[in-house]
Design an enzyme around this catalytic site. Structure first.
Site, PDB file in Angstrom:
ATOM      1  N   LEU A   1       0.914  -1.061  -0.084  1.00 31.35           N
ATOM      2  CA  LEU A   1       0.016   0.043  -0.039  1.00 31.35           C
ATOM      3  C   LEU A   1       0.836   1.215  -0.162  1.00 31.35           C
ATOM      4  O   LEU A   1       1.915   1.331   0.684  1.00 31.35           O
ATOM      5  CB  LEU A   1      -1.015   0.104   1.171  1.00 31.35           C
ATOM      6  CG  LEU A   1      -1.808  -1.089   1.334  1.00 31.35           C
ATOM      7  CD1 LEU A   1      -2.867  -0.952   2.816  1.00 31.35           C
ATOM      8  CD2 LEU A   1      -2.890  -1.142   0.283  1.00 31.35           C
ATOM      9  N   ASP A   2       0.670   2.083  -0.832  1.00 30.99           N
ATOM     10  CA  ASP A   2       1.718   3.372  -0.752  1.00 30.99           C
ATOM     11  C   ASP A   2       1.458   4.362   0.463  1.00 30.99           C
ATOM     12  O   ASP A   2       0.568   3.904   1.400  1.00 30.99           O
ATOM     13  CB  ASP A   2       1.252   4.270  -2.227  1.00 30.99           C
ATOM     14  CG  ASP A   2      -0.039   5.022  -2.040  1.00 30.99           C
ATOM     15  OD1 ASP A   2      -0.524   5.549  -1.235  1.00 30.99           O
ATOM     16  OD2 ASP A   2      -0.994   4.832  -3.150  1.00 30.99           O
ATOM     17  N   LYS A   3       2.423   5.054   0.559  1.00 36.48           N
ATOM     18  CA  LYS A   3       2.730   5.888   1.829  1.00 36.48           C
ATOM     19  C   LYS A   3       1.180   6.567   2.260  1.00 36.48           C
ATOM     20  O   LYS A   3       1.044   6.655   3.678  1.00 36.48           O
ATOM     21  CB  LYS A   3       3.757   6.875   1.614  1.00 36.48           C
ATOM     22  CG  LYS A   3       4.074   7.611   2.852  1.00 36.48           C
ATOM     23  CD  LYS A   3       5.293   8.314   2.751  1.00 36.48           C
ATOM     24  CE  LYS A   3       5.236   9.472   1.691  1.00 36.48           C
ATOM     25  NZ  LYS A   3       4.196  10.553   2.194  1.00 36.48           N
TER      26      LYS A   3
ATOM     27  N   THR B   1      -1.845   5.754   1.500  1.00 36.06           N
ATOM     28  CA  THR B   1      -3.206   4.550   1.464  1.00 36.06           C
ATOM     29  C   THR B   1      -2.988   4.005   2.964  1.00 36.06           C
ATOM     30  O   THR B   1      -2.105   3.624   3.249  1.00 36.06           O
ATOM     31  CB  THR B   1      -2.925   3.723   0.454  1.00 36.06           C
ATOM     32  OG1 THR B   1      -2.969   4.397  -0.976  1.00 36.06           O
ATOM     33  CG2 THR B   1      -4.066   2.979   0.348  1.00 36.06           C
TER      34      THR B   1
END
Length: 238
Positions: free
Chosen positions: A104-106, A108
């Site tokens: 999961l990106d930073k 999200t």
């Protein structure tokens, strides 16, 4: 009867790392089988007779651990970062070496599995299994039927055509729209790029389900161990 097994599968089975991470392991470490250095993850060994060392130490089978984390913002989903940013592994107290399943990106939030079970990691991240992941999107303003249809049909991004997505409108008003979107791919920042493609302004993005695994009671920044039933379900999801 062939009793050998691929090196990447064996290391995943004993919890050293995921199958996909074995090539990186071989590059950065000295791995030998019966005294001969191994450079290919597809090398085969017989665990009952062959002698395997990593940097001169025989690897031990780890105690397999499975955690479900509700990832907060500001944490990255990787265990190696040159910029020394906060990573999701630091949120979990364990003596075992675990790693996130997918990313999961930073910015999200939401559900993320962390484990040292390399076979499960491969199952949940390999493209051929098409594991469903559901996200809740908060969109600034309204969303048109045309925009919803484009997402549902799939679209061409810079890394290829996306598969059709399932989209449901949960709530809407003049200021914002809440959507639930289910995709079956794991491309980098895929939902954010899909929203940009159709002109949607994404305010918040949260993953709320991995397959059938959900936990609306798990607070942001908190984690728990998966139950045996949940682990079994995930292992049969493909």
């Amino acid at each position: 009867m062939d009793t050998t097994i691929r090196l990447d599968k064996y290391l995943a089975n004993i919890g050293v790392c995921s199958r996909r991470a074995v090539d990186n392991l071989l590059e950065k470490n000295t791995v030998t089988i019966n005294g001969k250095r191994v450079v290919k993850s597809g090398e085969r060994l017989d665990p009952s007779t062959d002698i395997l060392y990593i940097n001169g130490v025989k690897p031990k089978k780890a105690v397999l651990k499975y955690y479900l984390l509700n990832k907060p913002k500001g944490f990255i989903s990787t265990t190696a970062d040159e910029r020394s940013r906060k990573d999701v592994v630091s949120l979990i107290k364990t003596t075992e070496r675990i790693y996130p399943v997918g990313r999961l990106d930073k910015d999200t939030t939401g559900l993320l599995i962390l484990t040292n079970d390399g076979e499960l990691t491969n199952l949940l991240t390999h493209p051929r299994y098409h594991i469903a992941k559901t996200y809740r999107l908060t969109i600034i303003g309204t969303v048109s039927q045309e925009q919803l249809d484009r997402i549902r049909k799939g679209m061409l991004l810079d890394d290829g055509q996306t598969s059709p997505a399932e989209v449901k409108v949960i709530n809407k008003n003049a200021k914002e729209t809440i959507l639930d979107m289910t995709i079956h791919e794991g491309r980098n920042r895929q939902i954010r790029r899909m929203c940009e493609k159709v002109g949607l302004k994404l305010k918040e993005l949260e993953r709320i389900a991995i397959g059938t695994l959900r936990d609306p009671q798990l607070k942001v920044g908190h984690y728990r161990e998966l139950s045996r039933t949940e682990i079994h379900t995930l292992n049969t999801i493909g």
